[in-house]
Design a protein around this motif. Sequence first.
Motif, mmCIF file in Angstrom:
data_model
loop_
_atom_site.group_PDB
_atom_site.id
_atom_site.type_symbol
_atom_site.label_atom_id
_atom_site.label_comp_id
_atom_site.label_asym_id
_atom_site.label_seq_id
_atom_site.Cartn_x
_atom_site.Cartn_y
_atom_site.Cartn_z
ATOM 1 N N PHE A 151 -6.605 6.512 -17.921
ATOM 2 C CA PHE A 151 -5.530 7.003 -17.048
ATOM 3 C C PHE A 151 -5.801 6.581 -15.602
ATOM 4 C CE2 PHE A 151 -4.429 10.931 -19.818
ATOM 5 C CZ PHE A 151 -3.511 10.181 -20.510
ATOM 6 N N LEU A 152 -7.059 6.836 -15.167
ATOM 7 C CA LEU A 152 -7.402 6.577 -13.776
ATOM 8 C C LEU A 152 -7.416 5.084 -13.483
ATOM 9 C CD1 LEU A 152 -10.174 9.268 -13.374
ATOM 10 C CD2 LEU A 152 -8.024 9.207 -12.147
ATOM 11 N N THR A 153 -7.965 4.300 -14.426
ATOM 12 C CA THR A 153 -8.045 2.859 -14.190
ATOM 13 C C THR A 153 -6.665 2.269 -13.941
ATOM 14 O OG1 THR A 153 -9.956 2.756 -15.636
ATOM 15 C CG2 THR A 153 -8.875 0.691 -15.133
ATOM 16 N N PHE A 154 -5.711 2.621 -14.800
ATOM 17 C CA PHE A 154 -4.368 2.071 -14.617
ATOM 18 C C PHE A 154 -3.736 2.601 -13.330
ATOM 19 C CE2 PHE A 154 -4.682 1.285 -19.256
ATOM 20 C CZ PHE A 154 -4.479 -0.084 -19.201
ATOM 21 N N ALA A 155 -3.992 3.858 -13.010
ATOM 22 C CA ALA A 155 -3.422 4.424 -11.785
ATOM 23 C C ALA A 155 -3.959 3.695 -10.557
ATOM 24 C CB ALA A 155 -3.726 5.915 -11.687
ATOM 25 N N TYR A 156 -5.267 3.427 -10.554
ATOM 26 C CA TYR A 156 -5.848 2.761 -9.386
ATOM 27 C C TYR A 156 -5.436 1.296 -9.302
ATOM 28 C CZ TYR A 156 -8.749 6.618 -7.871
ATOM 29 O OH TYR A 156 -9.176 7.816 -7.372
ATOM 30 N N TRP A 157 -5.372 0.640 -10.434
ATOM 31 C CA TRP A 157 -4.983 -0.772 -10.418
ATOM 32 C C TRP A 157 -3.548 -0.915 -9.900
ATOM 33 C CZ3 TRP A 157 -7.484 -5.183 -10.498
ATOM 34 C CH2 TRP A 157 -6.763 -6.365 -10.692
ATOM 35 N N ASN A 158 -2.700 0.048 -10.217
ATOM 36 C CA ASN A 158 -1.301 -0.017 -9.799
ATOM 37 C C ASN A 158 -1.040 0.634 -8.453
ATOM 38 O OD1 ASN A 158 -0.273 -1.438 -11.930
ATOM 39 N ND2 ASN A 158 0.021 0.368 -13.201
ATOM 40 N N GLU A 159 -2.096 1.036 -7.751
ATOM 41 C CA GLU A 159 -1.916 1.825 -6.529
ATOM 42 C C GLU A 159 -1.373 0.961 -5.386
ATOM 43 O OE1 GLU A 159 -1.883 4.602 -4.657
ATOM 44 O OE2 GLU A 159 -2.323 3.279 -2.993
ATOM 45 N N TRP A 160 -0.280 1.410 -4.803
ATOM 46 C CA TRP A 160 0.254 0.742 -3.613
ATOM 47 C C TRP A 160 0.796 1.748 -2.610
ATOM 48 C CZ3 TRP A 160 5.353 1.681 -2.448
ATOM 49 C CH2 TRP A 160 6.091 2.279 -3.478
ATOM 50 N N TYR A 161 1.156 2.954 -3.100
ATOM 51 C CA TYR A 161 1.835 3.932 -2.254
ATOM 52 C C TYR A 161 0.931 4.420 -1.121
ATOM 53 C CZ TYR A 161 4.231 8.238 -0.940
ATOM 54 O OH TYR A 161 4.848 9.230 -0.241
ATOM 55 N N ASN A 162 -0.280 4.857 -1.480
ATOM 56 C CA ASN A 162 -1.196 5.328 -0.441
ATOM 57 C C ASN A 162 -1.575 4.201 0.509
ATOM 58 O OD1 ASN A 162 -1.381 8.067 -1.080
ATOM 59 N ND2 ASN A 162 -2.723 7.603 -2.803
ATOM 60 N N ALA A 163 -1.682 2.988 -0.037
ATOM 61 C CA ALA A 163 -1.976 1.855 0.837
ATOM 62 C C ALA A 163 -0.875 1.687 1.871
ATOM 63 C CB ALA A 163 -2.125 0.582 0.008
ATOM 64 N N SER A 164 0.375 1.879 1.460
ATOM 65 C CA SER A 164 1.482 1.686 2.402
ATOM 66 C C SER A 164 1.518 2.794 3.445
ATOM 67 C CB SER A 164 2.810 1.603 1.657
ATOM 68 O OG SER A 164 3.247 2.893 1.297
ATOM 69 N N ILE A 165 0.961 3.943 3.126
ATOM 70 C CA ILE A 165 0.952 5.041 4.087
ATOM 71 C C ILE A 165 -0.258 4.965 5.018
ATOM 72 C CG2 ILE A 165 0.704 7.531 4.328
ATOM 73 C CD1 ILE A 165 2.286 7.941 1.884
ATOM 74 N N TYR A 166 -1.433 4.731 4.433
ATOM 75 C CA TYR A 166 -2.662 4.922 5.201
ATOM 76 C C TYR A 166 -3.250 3.643 5.789
ATOM 77 C CZ TYR A 166 -2.555 9.553 3.157
ATOM 78 O OH TYR A 166 -2.173 10.809 2.793
ATOM 79 N N LEU A 167 -2.759 2.479 5.400
ATOM 80 C CA LEU A 167 -3.337 1.247 5.936
ATOM 81 C C LEU A 167 -2.417 0.641 6.987
ATOM 82 C CD1 LEU A 167 -4.794 -0.530 2.770
ATOM 83 C CD2 LEU A 167 -5.864 1.153 4.259
ATOM 84 N N SER A 168 -2.975 0.249 8.119
ATOM 85 C CA SER A 168 -2.189 -0.451 9.135
ATOM 86 C C SER A 168 -1.928 -1.871 8.652
ATOM 87 C CB SER A 168 -2.946 -0.530 10.451
ATOM 88 O OG SER A 168 -3.598 0.673 10.716
ATOM 89 N N THR A 169 -0.816 -2.437 9.100
ATOM 90 C CA THR A 169 -0.476 -3.788 8.638
ATOM 91 C C THR A 169 -1.514 -4.807 9.072
ATOM 92 O OG1 THR A 169 1.030 -3.687 10.497
ATOM 93 C CG2 THR A 169 2.008 -3.728 8.292
ATOM 94 N N SER A 170 -2.268 -4.489 10.143
ATOM 95 C CA SER A 170 -3.245 -5.472 10.621
ATOM 96 C C SER A 170 -4.523 -5.477 9.789
ATOM 97 C CB SER A 170 -3.592 -5.178 12.081
ATOM 98 O OG SER A 170 -4.080 -3.860 12.179
ATOM 99 N N ARG A 171 -4.734 -4.442 8.995
ATOM 100 C CA ARG A 171 -5.988 -4.372 8.222
ATOM 101 C C ARG A 171 -5.847 -5.002 6.846
ATOM 102 N NH1 ARG A 171 -10.002 -1.032 9.905
ATOM 103 N NH2 ARG A 171 -11.171 -2.257 8.400
ATOM 104 N N SER A 172 -5.470 -6.285 6.810
ATOM 105 C CA SER A 172 -5.251 -6.917 5.514
ATOM 106 C C SER A 172 -6.556 -7.057 4.731
ATOM 107 C CB SER A 172 -4.586 -8.284 5.682
ATOM 108 O OG SER A 172 -5.412 -9.109 6.450
ATOM 109 N N ASP A 173 -7.700 -6.833 5.383
ATOM 110 C CA ASP A 173 -8.963 -6.907 4.652
ATOM 111 C C ASP A 173 -9.144 -5.716 3.711
ATOM 112 O OD1 ASP A 173 -9.040 -5.432 7.063
ATOM 113 O OD2 ASP A 173 -11.219 -5.280 6.919
ATOM 114 N N LEU A 174 -8.323 -4.657 3.879
ATOM 115 C CA LEU A 174 -8.450 -3.484 2.998
ATOM 116 C C LEU A 174 -7.408 -3.490 1.885
ATOM 117 C CD1 LEU A 174 -8.903 -0.579 5.596
ATOM 118 C CD2 LEU A 174 -10.687 -1.748 4.329
#
Lengths: 327, 324
Positions: free
Chosen positions: B231-254
């Motif tokens: 369950f967790l593996t698929f959830a993490y592999w498909n994760e994009w929502y939190n990235a769109s909230i918590y990552l600045s556009t300039s931090r493409s290294d994350l």
Amino acid sequence: MSQIAKKDIKPKKKSKLTLDDIQLFLLSLPTTIWFIMFCYVPMFGILIAFKKYKVAPGKGFLWSLVYNSKWCGLDNFKFLFKSNAKTTIAMFRNTVGYNIVFIVLGIVIPVALAIIISHLYSKKLAKFCQTLIFLPHFLSWVIVGYFVYAFLATKEGLVNNVLLSMGFDPVKWYQKEGMPYWPYFIVFLNVWKNVGYNMIVYMASINGIDGSLYEAAVIDGATKHQQTKYITIPLLKPVIIIMFIMAVGRIFNSDFGLFYRTTRNSAALYNSFVTLDVYVYNSLFNSTIPTYGYASAAGFMQSVFGCVTLVTANAIVSKFDKESAFF
Amino acid sequence: MAIFKKKEADAYNELDAKKNVSNVSDGMIRFNRVSPLANAMYSALFIFIAAICVLPVLFVIIISFTAEKSIGLYGYSFFPKQFSVASYQYVWNMRELVGRSILNSIGITVVGTCLGVILTATMGYALSRKSYKFRNFFTWFIFIPMLFRGGTLASYVVNTQVMHLKDTYWALILPICCTTFNIIIMRTFFTTTVPDEMIESGKIDGASQLRIFVQLVLPICLPAIATIALFLTFAYWNEWYNASIYLSTSRSDLFPLQFVLVSIEQKIQFLINNANYVGADAQDLPSETMRMAIVVIAVVPIMFSYPFFQKYYISGLTVGAVKG
């Protein structure tokens, strides 16, 4: 007799904590901390809905909120229902409306398919098809958004190319104001992605049904249709009810990715896909001046209504059928 | 029909078992089945539905191998006039960005899955012990968040201002590593498969609860662990929502892989801004096919792994939904 027994048990219950209890508590402490930080602390955040948010430069959000923002009563809610009434009505209509359609189709189609697949002669074919139907469940809405784009893109999309080759004008699926087909697309995509998941839940219950029931029915001369109607569906009822309650409890939530990614957040289509989640997200992360107050007012209603509907649905179910209730 | 008494078994073990039933029931099954015509119709229906579920994936794979010229002339097609691997060459040229994001995704998935399994299993185990004094309290404690949530804004405020997760990997890992649903599955599994006698014997031998949990309980609960881990593996592999909230556009290294897709789409300018990643001139990038190539890279690991793991996935789903 029973009273004596009760008296015997009671003091035991009040006895001191054992070493066992402490060890179990320590074992689950990390999870407890996680729940406090990620579930319980944010619950107090809904108070933002009753504040007039004002930025205190250089002090951070929390300071601005607690010390720099005044209580404003229901002003944020007034905004939603007066100045912003059109979007507000659209987002409530979409959130609840889509969810009702999803709940109905999310029960009828998977139950029907689960029953039909159990009738197939070839179990290999059944398993093969079920595996393929399960595939969309494992894909994210980002990926599905690209699939949709491959079909609906204005210039390269398959649908427009087919339309062109048949002599019709290409359609600007994403840009045309008030495109009437998007609600159908959204419903289709939701069914497409979730049908495999729901089917499996019902298939497992069907496989768990005692085979002797069907044997007895056959001996009594029941047709396949009658067996389905009088054995399979009644025995599926508890599972259907639980799935129903869980879906009703989420009626004010929406699958954010479905509405946001597949429509590409297109302004022209906004009225047909804006839900509470999309509105909150857009007003927080996609606007030049984040409107915390209004977003949190929408979020507050979502949390409260969601809680009320779940408890109500459960209460109704437990009145009719105590065993099927959720809690 | 003793086979039907087996409660926890998943759908297919039982289907296989059905084959081995005595000839009498076999005859009964044969007698009690739909007509050959209905069977043919149902089979056709299912093949049709299965095709609808798989065709988009095939379509995107074909597009990613189509020459850009062919797309310019004829658009996306299931039968392109000209094939090419140029898109993958461009992805290879962007390996600093795409490769990094793949590594990010793998790292987040591994760390998140391990952490999530630990959090889920420990709480699940504690709640499964009938003698545990706080059992009732903690059952409600994990259940209430299912009823009432703070919402996006409140979580965002707490995670960024209190825990300072913005622009860190932890922002992608922590918020989704534990769910009530998973804990309930774990708890159900522990209650049904771990015999009380075993725990008691461990206690008599003087083992602490931690030791009992790690050395006695976990080894016999590997199927449940596998389910949660999946369950967790698929959830993490498909994760994009939190990235769109918590990552600045300039931090493409994350960026995780899925969010690279989002950000490419959000800003077609992305590549031009990051021109130093790209070997070629940004002008003649095969942008359409290249995006589809990244989609394929994100989908292929899932597509080829889930058929093998779905057995565990299904057993988790049925336990969670039926007995939740």
